[in-house]
Design an enzyme around this catalytic site. Structure first.
Site, PDB file in Angstrom:
ATOM      1  N   ARG A  66      43.124  33.387  37.734  1.00  0.00           N
ATOM      2  CA  ARG A  66      44.282  33.109  38.566  1.00  0.00           C
ATOM      3  C   ARG A  66      44.997  32.109  37.759  1.00  0.00           C
ATOM      4  O   ARG A  66      44.352  30.884  37.560  1.00  0.00           O
ATOM      5  CB  ARG A  66      44.290  32.667  40.021  1.00  0.00           C
ATOM      6  CG  ARG A  66      45.175  32.110  40.787  1.00  0.00           C
ATOM      7  CD  ARG A  66      44.777  32.038  42.263  1.00  0.00           C
ATOM      8  NE  ARG A  66      44.785  33.035  42.839  1.00  0.00           N
ATOM      9  CZ  ARG A  66      44.964  33.283  44.169  1.00  0.00           C
ATOM     10  NH1 ARG A  66      45.222  32.316  44.933  1.00  0.00           N
ATOM     11  NH2 ARG A  66      44.955  34.450  44.732  1.00  0.00           N
ATOM     12  N   GLN A  69      46.176  42.446  44.921  1.00  0.00           N
ATOM     13  CA  GLN A  69      46.733  42.464  46.335  1.00  0.00           C
ATOM     14  C   GLN A  69      47.658  43.542  46.439  1.00  0.00           C
ATOM     15  O   GLN A  69      47.231  44.481  47.823  1.00  0.00           O
ATOM     16  CB  GLN A  69      47.863  41.142  46.253  1.00  0.00           C
ATOM     17  CG  GLN A  69      48.356  41.034  47.792  1.00  0.00           C
ATOM     18  CD  GLN A  69      47.327  40.527  48.782  1.00  0.00           C
ATOM     19  OE1 GLN A  69      46.635  39.363  48.583  1.00  0.00           O
ATOM     20  NE2 GLN A  69      47.183  41.423  49.772  1.00  0.00           N
TER      21      GLN A  69
HETATM   22  N1   CP Z   1      46.383  37.008  49.406  1.00  0.00           N
HETATM   23  C1   CP Z   1      45.656  36.078  48.506  1.00  0.00           C
HETATM   24  O1   CP Z   1      45.540  36.382  47.456  1.00  0.00           O
HETATM   25  O2   CP Z   1      45.124  34.821  49.088  1.00  0.00           O
HETATM   26  P1   CP Z   1      44.477  33.668  48.460  1.00  0.00           P
HETATM   27  O3   CP Z   1      45.409  33.007  47.808  1.00  0.00           O
HETATM   28  O4   CP Z   1      43.652  32.835  49.667  1.00  0.00           O
HETATM   29  O5   CP Z   1      43.376  34.358  47.212  1.00  0.00           O
HETATM   30  N1  NVA Z   2      53.096  34.013  46.850  1.00  0.00           N
HETATM   31  C1  NVA Z   2      52.060  33.533  47.184  1.00  0.00           C
HETATM   32  C2  NVA Z   2      50.794  34.476  47.314  1.00  0.00           C
HETATM   33  C3  NVA Z   2      49.498  33.540  47.526  1.00  0.00           C
HETATM   34  C4  NVA Z   2      48.470  34.748  47.802  1.00  0.00           C
HETATM   35  C5  NVA Z   2      51.801  32.423  46.021  1.00  0.00           C
HETATM   36  O1  NVA Z   2      51.920  32.733  45.007  1.00  0.00           O
HETATM   37  O2  NVA Z   2      51.676  31.309  46.285  1.00  0.00           O
END
Ligand code: CP
Ligand code: NVA
Length: 311
Positions: free
Chosen positions: A107, A137
């Site tokens: 991430r 997702q």
């Molecule tokens: N939806 C999602 O990716 O949530 P997190 O940021 O908690 O991983």
């Molecule tokens: N769009 C949001 C998604 C979180 C899962 C972000 O990037 O913060």
């Protein structure tokens, strides 16, 4: 066949054939899970690393649990606690980690950093969210929609809010490949990146999907099967918070907006949600909301994905 099937940076890295197979495996693993067979040894002690530059609840925990339930092991690494945080180049980190690990889930803030990682590794690499996309997702969400409606083709999905959102970008690309009707209602200046939109329109010609980007939220939501939203201020955009709240104020999912959708429409949100901003408390806690089932499926679909990648 894709050239590098083990690299998943974008929803575009899933072909229809992959999605069908992943959904089949997911369905099987999920029903076995519900019948009490929670552990299925597919990974055979493989060790998968999670490198996270931003916070995460669902992605981190669902992947770690998925890996363990499939007989593998995981190592969570916060970006800043690796030498990456002190400026060690990504290409050096990648070439070292691929000699230790059997796969990486990352991430990151900048999508380009994932692309750089992918240039230097031959083990599976999965995007666990970047500023541009959130492919796992989207994969999981289409499974949830499929599970709910028994089909995907022809369903109308209305994404309301920040039209340049990473989750929406992946839903857009995958939706175009799966043949759904994907509407985005957003404010001027918040449209999806042009290259992603062009790519989506390229798939539309082949799959019969329909893609519409509009500023008219009522038109987008009218007769929709699914109403979807995500935060207006994504991780990394905190400095734009005030402007975004002002610009996107007319794109909130509330009871009035939900009432324009089909009677049996569902409300979805990838979470975390900001009640009172992109969605009201009433909607997220209301009868149309399936956000908890949606979040649960992250676990099952990621097990399906891992089982498919390491089969
Ligand atoms: N939806 C999602 O990716 O949530 P997190 O940021 O908690 O991983
Ligand atoms: N769009 C949001 C998604 C979180 C899962 C972000 O990037 O913060």
């Amino acid at each position: 066949m894709r050239r590098r099937p083990h690299i998943i940076l974008s929803a575009d890295d899933f072909d229809l054939d992959d999605v069908i197979k992943i959904f089949d495996i997911t369905k099987d693993l999920k029903s076995r899970y519900y019948y009490g067979e929670r552990y299925v040894n597919i990974l055979n002690k493989k060790i998968i690393g999670l490198i996270f530059q931003k916070p995460s609840t669902r992605t981190r925990v669902s992947f770690e649990v998925a890996i363990r339930q499939l007989g593998g092991e995981s190592i969570y690494m916060s970006w800043n606690e690796l030498q990456l945080g002190r400026g060690e180049p990504i290409k050096d980190t990648a070439r070292v980690l691929e000699r230790y690990l059997d796969g990486i889930i990352a991430r990151v803030y900048k999508h380009e950093d994932l692309v750089e990682f992918s240039r230097y590794i031959s083990i599976p690499l999965i995007n666990g969210l970047s500023d541009r996309e959130h492919p796992v997702q989207a994969l999981s969400d289409y499974y949830t929609i499929y599970e709910r409606f028994g089909r995907l083709k022809g369903l109308k999905i209305a994404f309301v809010g920040d039209g340049s959102d990473n989750v929406s970008n992946s839903l857009l690309i995958l939706g175009a490949k799966l043949g759904v009707e994907y509407w985005i209602a957003t404010a001027p200046g918040y449209e999806p990146p042009k290259d992603l939109l062009d790519l989506a329109f390229k798939y539309v010609e082949k799959t019969g999907a329909k893609i519409v980007v509009t500023h008219d939220v009522e038109k987008a939501v009218s007769e929709a099967d699914v109403v979807y939203t995500d935060v207006w201020v994504s991780m990394g955009q905190e400095h734009e918070r005030e402007k975004r709240l002002k610009d996107l104020a007319d794109y909130q999912v509330n009871t009035k907006i939900m009432s324009l959708a089909k009677k049996n429409a569902v409300f979805m949100h990838c979470l975390p949600a900001k009640r009172g901003e992109e969605v009201t408390d009433e909607v997220i806690e209301g009868e149309h909301s399936i956000v908890w089932d949606q979040a649960e499926n992250r676990l099952h679909v990621q097990k399906g994905l891992l089982a498919y990648l390491y089969r």
